[in-house]
Design a protein around this motif. Structure first.
Motif, PDB file in Angstrom:
ATOM      1  N   VAL A 163      13.668  -7.156  -3.935  1.00 54.25           N
ATOM      2  CA  VAL A 163      11.974  -7.053  -4.358  1.00 54.25           C
ATOM      3  C   VAL A 163      11.563  -6.830  -2.668  1.00 54.25           C
ATOM      4  CG1 VAL A 163      10.314  -7.315  -5.196  1.00 54.25           C
ATOM      5  CG2 VAL A 163      12.302  -7.510  -6.413  1.00 54.25           C
ATOM      6  N   ASN A 164      11.733  -7.855  -1.607  1.00 56.58           N
ATOM      7  CA  ASN A 164      10.748  -7.600  -0.815  1.00 56.58           C
ATOM      8  C   ASN A 164      11.657  -6.952   0.328  1.00 56.58           C
ATOM      9  OD1 ASN A 164      13.125  -8.877  -0.019  1.00 56.58           O
ATOM     10  ND2 ASN A 164      11.138  -9.943   1.833  1.00 56.58           N
ATOM     11  N   ARG A 165      12.135  -5.873  -0.239  1.00 56.81           N
ATOM     12  CA  ARG A 165      12.652  -4.976   0.837  1.00 56.81           C
ATOM     13  C   ARG A 165      12.600  -3.572  -0.014  1.00 56.81           C
ATOM     14  NH1 ARG A 165      17.575  -4.530   2.865  1.00 56.81           N
ATOM     15  NH2 ARG A 165      18.264  -6.552   1.497  1.00 56.81           N
ATOM     16  N   ARG A 166      11.891  -3.432  -1.141  1.00 54.99           N
ATOM     17  CA  ARG A 166      11.345  -2.446  -1.649  1.00 54.99           C
ATOM     18  C   ARG A 166      10.598  -1.678  -0.964  1.00 54.99           C
ATOM     19  NH1 ARG A 166      13.858  -3.302  -8.073  1.00 54.99           N
ATOM     20  NH2 ARG A 166      15.702  -3.879  -7.229  1.00 54.99           N
ATOM     21  N   TYR A 167      10.671  -2.065   0.008  1.00 54.60           N
ATOM     22  CA  TYR A 167       9.092  -1.158   0.926  1.00 54.60           C
ATOM     23  C   TYR A 167       9.283  -0.242   1.895  1.00 54.60           C
ATOM     24  CZ  TYR A 167       6.234  -4.502  -2.053  1.00 54.60           C
ATOM     25  OH  TYR A 167       5.759  -5.411  -3.041  1.00 54.60           O
ATOM     26  N   CYS A 168       8.298   0.285   2.112  1.00 54.33           N
ATOM     27  CA  CYS A 168       8.384   1.323   3.607  1.00 54.33           C
ATOM     28  C   CYS A 168       7.101   1.540   3.504  1.00 54.33           C
ATOM     29  CB  CYS A 168       8.607   2.949   3.069  1.00 54.33           C
ATOM     30  SG  CYS A 168       8.071   3.301   2.120  1.00 54.33           S
ATOM     31  N   ARG A 169       6.408   2.346   4.804  1.00 51.24           N
ATOM     32  CA  ARG A 169       5.070   2.673   6.086  1.00 51.24           C
ATOM     33  C   ARG A 169       4.648   4.005   4.940  1.00 51.24           C
ATOM     34  NH1 ARG A 169       4.112  -1.275   9.562  1.00 51.24           N
ATOM     35  NH2 ARG A 169       5.702  -2.021  10.412  1.00 51.24           N
ATOM     36  N   PRO A 170       3.420   3.498   5.076  1.00 47.20           N
ATOM     37  CA  PRO A 170       2.611   4.325   3.743  1.00 47.20           C
ATOM     38  C   PRO A 170       3.026   5.818   4.052  1.00 47.20           C
ATOM     39  CG  PRO A 170       0.890   2.682   4.921  1.00 47.20           C
ATOM     40  CD  PRO A 170       2.205   2.558   5.664  1.00 47.20           C
ATOM     41  N   TRP A 171       2.999   6.420   5.510  1.00 49.35           N
ATOM     42  CA  TRP A 171       3.349   7.643   5.324  1.00 49.35           C
ATOM     43  C   TRP A 171       4.509   7.820   4.501  1.00 49.35           C
ATOM     44  CZ3 TRP A 171       2.179   4.924   9.203  1.00 49.35           C
ATOM     45  CH2 TRP A 171       3.120   3.986  10.258  1.00 49.35           C
TER      46      TRP A 171
END
Length: 301
Positions: A163-171
């Motif tokens: 779950v904590n790696r289902r992230y990315c930068r806003p752009w």
């Protein structure tokens, strides 16, 4: 607790893997027949039934007249043909009919060492550093420097990804939204994100089980460590969808908005998105306030 490497998240983003496991992309092309075959006139024999026998001189004269007539006609046809093929005073690009990139048979967007170096240089120029561990990753989440992958009806995510790696930068999230919406409008089904942000600690464990994984440091370190990179699954996409993806991504790469590497062993589009894809809006200037006395003095000048 550190999570075990997920196979879909392996991300064979080393240039070596792209050379070893590249599959040729076979494009279909139509064959056109541009001319017709004509039988030579000499192959046809004419029999003339005449009641009177002509003299040898008359036959010779008639033969030469016929040859001359054929010659003039051929010359006339040749001149007309030549006139049609006369070069025009236009550039080569002006003579090519415009055609959307999605209709072209584009070659795979293969990666290279140079591409990995560029991705590291560009993400560093965007002010990004490599995320060392889960503690730093979670801190970036709290600061909104990392945002959730924008899962929707047109974009799903690898269920095995922590779950904590289902992230990315806003752009990068903005790019995913745009890509998924355009793909869904064309093909009416979702794309899948296999991998997003990683940490240096995770990448080092990944190298132990996957010899083709990019290193965790140096000038060709995995760009996933910056949070700006995602992998889009190719598995399950049709040939038409893969061609559409290439046509969608190539102009953005040429414009310097992102870099793409098609990976063949893991079968995905490895995409690093740069901040210039969705630049932050300019802060509006606050209006300058002047006192009544200052305004009056300005008018009296």
């Amino acid at each position: 607790m550190a999570s075990a490497p997920n196979r879909l998240d392996w991300g064979y983003d080393s240039p070596r893997s792209n050379l070893m496991f590249r599959s040729p992309f076979v494009s279909l092309s139509a064959l056109a027949v541009a001319g017709a075959l004509a039988l030579p006139a000499a192959a046809v024999t004419h029999t003339y039934a005449t009641p009177h026998k002509r003299s040898h001189h008359a036959q010779q004269t008639a033969y030469h007249d016929r040859v001359a007539g054929h010659g003039h006609a051929a010359a006339h046809r040749g001149s007309r043909h030549h006139a049609r093929l006369a070069p025009e005073n236009r550039t080569v690009s002006e003579t090519i009919e415009p055609e959307p990139l999605i209709n072209m048979h584009l070659a795979p967007l293969a990666g290279s060492r140079g591409s990995l170096v560029r991705q590291n240089e560009r993400t560093e120029a965007d002010g990004l550093t490599r995320i060392e561990d889960d503690a730093q990753l979670n801190e970036l989440r709290r600061e909104k420097a990392l945002v959730a992958v924008p899962v929707s009806a047109s974009l799903r995510i690898n269920e095995g990804l922590p779950v904590n790696r289902r992230y990315c930068r806003p752009w990068t999230a903005k790019f995913l939204t745009d890509l998924a919406r355009a793909h869904s409008a064309r093909f009416h089904r979702p794309l899948q994100v296999n991998s997003a942000v990683r940490t240096v600690a995770y990448q080092r464990r990944l190298i132990e089980v996957n010899g083709n994984a990019a290193p965790a440091d140096g000038d060709i370190a995995s760009p996933h460590l910056s949070g700006a990179t995602i992998d889009i699954a190719k598995k399950g996409l049709s040939i038409t969808e893969v061609a559409w993806m290439r046509g969608y991504l190539l102009p953005l790469q040429m414009a310097g908005k992102l870099d793409v590497e098609e990976e063949f062993y893991q079968s995905c589009f490895h995409i690093t998105v740069y901040k210039s894809y969705a630049p932050a809006p300019a802060t509006p200037k606050a209006p300058t306030r002047h006192s009544s006395a200052a305004l009056l003095a300005e008018r009296m000048r």
